[in-house]
Design a protein around this motif. Structure first.
Motif, PDB file in Angstrom:
ATOM      1  N   LYS A  93      35.819  13.667   5.130  1.00  0.00           N
ATOM      2  CA  LYS A  93      36.301  14.434   6.265  1.00  0.00           C
ATOM      3  C   LYS A  93      35.283  14.541   7.390  1.00  0.00           C
ATOM      4  O   LYS A  93      35.543  15.184   8.403  1.00  0.00           O
ATOM      5  CB  LYS A  93      36.735  15.830   5.811  1.00  0.00           C
ATOM      6  N   GLY A  94      34.120  13.949   7.211  1.00  0.00           N
ATOM      7  CA  GLY A  94      33.091  14.020   8.240  1.00  0.00           C
ATOM      8  C   GLY A  94      33.347  13.012   9.356  1.00  0.00           C
ATOM      9  O   GLY A  94      33.529  11.814   9.098  1.00  0.00           O
ATOM     10  N   ARG A  95      33.340  13.483  10.579  1.00  0.00           N
ATOM     11  CA  ARG A  95      33.640  12.618  11.728  1.00  0.00           C
ATOM     12  C   ARG A  95      32.642  11.479  11.874  1.00  0.00           C
ATOM     13  O   ARG A  95      32.990  10.374  12.310  1.00  0.00           O
ATOM     14  CB  ARG A  95      33.647  13.491  12.986  1.00  0.00           C
ATOM     15  N   THR A  97      30.688  10.268   9.331  1.00  0.00           N
ATOM     16  CA  THR A  97      30.351   9.708   8.027  1.00  0.00           C
ATOM     17  C   THR A  97      31.185   8.465   7.762  1.00  0.00           C
ATOM     18  O   THR A  97      32.421   8.545   7.716  1.00  0.00           O
ATOM     19  CB  THR A  97      30.577  10.748   6.914  1.00  0.00           C
ATOM     20  N   ASP A 370      33.477  25.296  13.576  1.00  0.00           N
ATOM     21  CA  ASP A 370      33.806  24.024  14.222  1.00  0.00           C
ATOM     22  C   ASP A 370      33.381  24.078  15.685  1.00  0.00           C
ATOM     23  O   ASP A 370      34.205  24.148  16.596  1.00  0.00           O
ATOM     24  CB  ASP A 370      35.295  23.744  14.100  1.00  0.00           C
ATOM     25  N   SER A 373      31.193  19.968  16.786  1.00  0.00           N
ATOM     26  CA  SER A 373      31.188  19.064  15.614  1.00  0.00           C
ATOM     27  C   SER A 373      29.886  19.156  14.814  1.00  0.00           C
ATOM     28  O   SER A 373      29.470  18.178  14.175  1.00  0.00           O
ATOM     29  CB  SER A 373      31.426  17.616  16.045  1.00  0.00           C
ATOM     30  N   ASP A 376      30.229  18.352  11.105  1.00  0.00           N
ATOM     31  CA  ASP A 376      30.352  16.906  10.886  1.00  0.00           C
ATOM     32  C   ASP A 376      28.991  16.223  10.910  1.00  0.00           C
ATOM     33  O   ASP A 376      28.751  15.262  10.164  1.00  0.00           O
ATOM     34  CB  ASP A 376      31.245  16.286  11.960  1.00  0.00           C
ATOM     35  N   ASN A 379      27.326  17.046   7.651  1.00  0.00           N
ATOM     36  CA  ASN A 379      28.009  16.252   6.630  1.00  0.00           C
ATOM     37  C   ASN A 379      27.476  14.825   6.609  1.00  0.00           C
ATOM     38  O   ASN A 379      27.206  14.249   5.543  1.00  0.00           O
ATOM     39  CB  ASN A 379      29.514  16.254   6.922  1.00  0.00           C
TER      40      ASN A 379
END
Length: 434
Positions: A93-95, A97, A370, A373, A376, A379
């Motif tokens: 779910k990491g933008r 990753t 959030d 980001s 993210d 992450n």
């Protein structure tokens, strides 16, 4: 110019050494690996990062890793020791990753797979050999080592890769090691059956439980076996006067999260201890010498980066040496570029580890918002994204700025932890809570 029998000698066949050996051997170079132990052998550090998958594919070892049946790791869950807060990072779910999952491993099996793959790729690997010292000269290096029979031999090569782990052979030999001034830790750990795991996909997660100034890990390494460890200050361990098993159980009992997860746990072997000092070497390269993995630097294992950094740096070192052999030079600028790149990658994790032991960091980390980001970006670092470019770097810079700001002006609600009693040996009452 002297012609050396070996293109490269590698000290150690852990993840960094075996990765380097595979790359070099597949490039047609003459590689000798001198490994002190006889594999398979026990080793701590079972949790990998998703970006290990990329290296597995590049080395050609992914099918063997998949065939071993290791548990899948899709994320990591962090708890406060009293159970009041938790957060889970799901890699997919990491933008930022790009690798969504990896496996948890039992290192004896995993390291042996990597060794056998390096050997099958063409590297010569000699087990039971202890390196005593090395010398560099303009044309190459000489390595002195003692074999299983107790006899000493010397080996000449054009280049040397030090993958000796925390033995840090060439770093210590050259007096390069710098111990971190505050991260002087000790790990108390063991393997257990019956440890409570989450259901479904989360069952393979690494679980980290944070107390005031110490933390537990829970890492599933097979369907039944789980690695559980406690990391605390070395001085606290010494002052407690308690045996490792009793101290370990003491802190399990004083964390509701750990007490519940360990309620049916059965030890599979005696509890062990390991000094866990974070350090770095002033230089990661020398005259025809490159240090990789823990021989470049070791940091507190809170974010499970050790195996990934070892394999990543081992691969980069081997690629630099392949180019230097083909160009018939001493590595010069390539080694400097290697050093700069690896040091920059390690810096990501140094920042995370150093901030992890501060309470403002934990308050933001355990209550992700959030905003820009930032979750993210965190992450991605937890997954192993070391070179994500400006989009990642400025967010991490901003996150650490927020941590410092939060120490004075809260940006998320303050969190509290119950005071911890100070353990005492049997027969002595516990001291007042700290």
């Amino acid at each position: 110019m002297k012609t050396n029998p070996w293109d490269v000698v590698i000290i150690g066949c852990g993840p960094g050494g075996s990765s380097a050996a595979t790359v070099l051997a597949k490039s047609g170079k003459k590689v000798l690996v001198l490994e002190r132990e006889i594999f398979p052998r026990f080793h701590i550090g079972e949790s990998l990062l998703p970006y290990n998958q990329r290296i597995f594919r590049e080395l050609g070892v992914l099918p063997a890793i998949q065939a071993a049946g290791f548990p899948r790791k899709l994320g990591a869950r962090f708890y406060l020791g009293n159970g009041s807060h938790s957060t889970r990072f799901i890699f997919a779910k990491g933008r930022f990753t790009r690798e969504p999952e990896v496996v948890q491993v039992e290192r004896a099996t995993f390291d042996h797979i990597l060794m056998k793959h390096a050997r099958a790729s063409g590297a010569e690997i000699r087990e039971g050999w202890t390196v005593k010292g090395t010398k560099s000269n303009p044309d190459g290096v000489t390595v002195e080592a003692m074999g299983p029979d107790g006899q000493t031999s010397t080996f000449d090569a054009s280049f040397l890769i030090d993958a000796s782990g925390r033995n840090n052979l060439t770093g210590n030999q050259e007096k390069q090691r710098v111990i971190h001034p505050t991260l002087k830790k000790l790990a108390v750990f063991g393997h257990f059956s019956g440890v409570q795991r989450d259901q479904g996909d989360a069952g393979g997660d690494t679980i980290i439980t944070r107390l005031h100034n110490k933390w537990f890990w829970i890492i599933p390494v097979s369907a039944q076996k789980t690695s559980v460890g406690l990391v605390l200050d070395r001085d606290e361990f010494s002052k407690s006067g308690m045996e490792p098993e009793k101290l370990f159980q003491y802190w399990v009992d004083h964390s509701p999260v750990m007490k519940e997860r360990m309620s049916a746990a059965i030890p599979l072997a005696p509890i062990q201890t390991l000094s866990d000092f974070s350090y770095y070497n002033r230089r990661l390269v020398g005259d025809r010498v490159v240090r990789v993995g823990d021989a470049a630097g070791f940091m507190d294992p809170i974010f499970s980066a050790g195996v990934y950094l070892a394999m990543w740096s081992g691969k980069l070192a081997a690629e630099a040496i392949v180019k230097s052999i083909d160009a018939v030079d001493n590595g010069g600028r390539r080694f400097l570029r290697y050093e700069k790149r690896v040091r920059k990658g390690m810096h990501f994790y140094w920042q995370m580890v150093e901030h992890y032991y501060t309470w403002p960091f934990m308050e933001l980390f355990m209550q992700p918002r959030d905003h820009a980001s930032l979750p993210d970006a965190v992450n991605a670092v937890l997954a192993g994204e070391l070179e994500g470019g400006w989009n990642l770097r400025w967010r991490l810079w901003y996150f650490f700025k927020l941590v410092r700001w939060h120490a004075y002006r809260p940006v998320v609600p303050r969190l509290t932890m119950p005071a911890e009693p100070v353990p005492r040996p049997a027969g002595q009452p516990a001291a007042s809570p700290t």
